[in-house]
Design a protein around this motif. Sequence first.
Motif, short mmCIF file in Angstrom:
data_model
loop_
_atom_site.label_atom_id
_atom_site.label_comp_id
_atom_site.label_asym_id
_atom_site.label_seq_id
_atom_site.Cartn_x
_atom_site.Cartn_y
_atom_site.Cartn_z
N SER A 145 1.65 11.58 3.27
CA SER A 145 2.26 12.44 2.24
C SER A 145 3.88 12.37 2.16
O SER A 145 4.59 12.33 1.04
CB SER A 145 2.01 13.99 2.47
OG SER A 145 0.46 14.16 2.22
N LEU A 146 4.45 12.44 3.43
CA LEU A 146 5.82 12.23 3.52
C LEU A 146 6.45 10.92 3.05
O LEU A 146 7.62 10.85 2.25
CB LEU A 146 6.21 12.34 4.82
CG LEU A 146 6.13 13.64 5.63
CD1 LEU A 146 6.37 13.65 7.28
CD2 LEU A 146 6.96 14.96 4.92
N SER A 147 5.76 9.91 3.32
CA SER A 147 6.30 8.66 2.68
C SER A 147 6.03 8.50 1.16
O SER A 147 6.89 7.90 0.50
CB SER A 147 5.54 7.53 3.37
OG SER A 147 4.07 7.35 3.24
N LEU A 148 4.88 9.20 0.71
CA LEU A 148 4.62 9.30 -0.81
C LEU A 148 5.74 9.86 -1.46
O LEU A 148 6.43 9.41 -2.40
CB LEU A 148 3.24 9.79 -1.08
CG LEU A 148 3.12 10.07 -2.47
CD1 LEU A 148 3.10 9.12 -3.57
CD2 LEU A 148 1.82 11.08 -2.70
N LEU A 149 6.03 11.11 -1.00
CA LEU A 149 7.14 11.86 -1.55
C LEU A 149 8.43 11.03 -1.54
O LEU A 149 9.45 11.19 -2.53
CB LEU A 149 7.31 13.22 -0.77
CG LEU A 149 6.09 14.27 -1.12
CD1 LEU A 149 6.12 15.32 -0.24
CD2 LEU A 149 5.79 14.66 -2.73
N TRP A 150 8.81 10.12 -0.26
CA TRP A 150 10.20 9.72 -0.46
C TRP A 150 10.11 8.63 -1.21
O TRP A 150 11.12 8.37 -1.73
CB TRP A 150 10.29 9.26 1.30
CG TRP A 150 11.56 8.77 1.14
CD1 TRP A 150 12.62 9.19 1.74
CD2 TRP A 150 12.12 7.51 0.97
NE1 TRP A 150 13.72 8.27 1.81
CE2 TRP A 150 13.45 7.10 1.42
CE3 TRP A 150 11.20 6.09 0.92
CZ2 TRP A 150 14.15 5.93 1.24
CZ3 TRP A 150 11.93 4.98 0.49
CH2 TRP A 150 13.28 4.72 0.86
N LEU A 151 9.05 7.87 -1.44
CA LEU A 151 9.00 6.47 -2.26
C LEU A 151 9.05 6.87 -3.68
O LEU A 151 9.70 6.28 -4.51
CB LEU A 151 7.84 5.69 -1.96
CG LEU A 151 7.80 4.60 -0.79
CD1 LEU A 151 6.34 4.43 -0.41
CD2 LEU A 151 8.72 3.71 -1.05
N ALA A 152 8.36 8.11 -4.11
CA ALA A 152 8.34 8.67 -5.32
C ALA A 152 9.91 9.02 -5.80
O ALA A 152 10.23 8.92 -6.86
CB ALA A 152 7.37 9.63 -5.44
N GLY A 153 10.66 9.56 -4.62
CA GLY A 153 11.95 10.00 -5.18
C GLY A 153 12.99 9.24 -4.82
O GLY A 153 14.22 9.31 -5.35
N ASN A 154 12.84 8.10 -4.22
CA ASN A 154 14.00 7.01 -3.80
C ASN A 154 13.62 5.79 -4.22
O ASN A 154 14.38 4.76 -3.55
CB ASN A 154 14.14 7.40 -2.14
CG ASN A 154 14.60 8.58 -2.04
OD1 ASN A 154 15.71 9.04 -2.05
ND2 ASN A 154 13.54 9.36 -1.48
N SER A 155 12.84 5.33 -5.20
CA SER A 155 12.48 4.05 -5.30
C SER A 155 11.71 3.74 -6.52
O SER A 155 11.19 4.66 -7.18
CB SER A 155 11.55 3.22 -4.25
OG SER A 155 10.15 3.43 -4.37
N ASP A 156 11.88 2.56 -7.25
CA ASP A 156 10.98 2.23 -8.30
C ASP A 156 9.72 1.25 -7.84
O ASP A 156 9.03 0.71 -8.88
CB ASP A 156 11.86 1.21 -9.21
CG ASP A 156 12.95 2.35 -9.81
OD1 ASP A 156 12.79 3.36 -10.24
OD2 ASP A 156 14.42 1.63 -10.00
N ALA A 157 9.50 1.28 -6.57
CA ALA A 157 8.18 0.49 -6.05
C ALA A 157 6.74 1.08 -6.90
O ALA A 157 6.66 2.31 -7.14
CB ALA A 157 8.14 0.64 -4.49
N GLN A 158 6.00 0.21 -6.93
CA GLN A 158 4.68 0.70 -7.32
C GLN A 158 4.05 1.49 -6.08
O GLN A 158 4.09 1.07 -5.00
CB GLN A 158 3.71 -0.72 -7.73
CG GLN A 158 4.37 -1.46 -8.95
CD GLN A 158 3.88 -2.55 -9.05
OE1 GLN A 158 2.43 -2.61 -9.13
NE2 GLN A 158 4.58 -3.54 -9.11
N ILE A 159 3.27 2.60 -6.46
CA ILE A 159 2.61 3.27 -5.54
C ILE A 159 1.02 3.32 -5.85
O ILE A 159 0.72 3.86 -7.00
CB ILE A 159 3.27 4.64 -5.45
CG1 ILE A 159 4.57 4.68 -5.00
CG2 ILE A 159 2.57 5.34 -4.23
CD1 ILE A 159 5.37 5.84 -4.94
N THR A 160 0.20 3.06 -4.73
CA THR A 160 -1.26 3.12 -5.08
C THR A 160 -1.74 4.10 -3.86
O THR A 160 -1.45 3.94 -2.75
CB THR A 160 -1.89 1.77 -4.94
OG1 THR A 160 -1.49 0.94 -6.05
CG2 THR A 160 -3.27 1.98 -5.01
#
Length: 162
Positions: A58-73
Amino acid sequence: MTTYDTEWIMTRAVVITGTRSTGHRDLDSYAELFTNYLAPFAVPETRFYIGGAKGIDSLSLLWLAGNSDAQITIVVPGTVRQQPAEARQAITRSRDRITEVVELGAEEELRSPAFHARNRWMVDRSDMVIGFPLGGPQGTSGTWQTLNYGAEQEKARLIVPV
């Protein structure tokens, strides 16, 4: 950075795995870890596979969602509805940044084999595993099982104890 380095980073599929026990550090500490160890890979062409559980997932999801344009699955062993409240909330908050949610359809009562199958599913589709296990000696946790499965599959691994 060379052209080869750029191509390597731009074509990566990366699994994030880690402990569910994260209360021993503050959120700023995790943000710093993710900035140091996820950000170099978090370009639009990278797909991150995240397990959809509480803790590091959950922490990495929130960080990636707020700090990157990477694709998230997000990959869950059963359904998103079966995940802990913390994980469901992180998925809901990040919904506009999540590229795909994969529900593997495990039985209602999720047990260790379902989580291990989910982790192998993610590793099988990745090029690299980034693990955030609890500090100390290597153990038998799901994080270590995922990292070790990645090694067996000859995937690159980055291990960041927390």
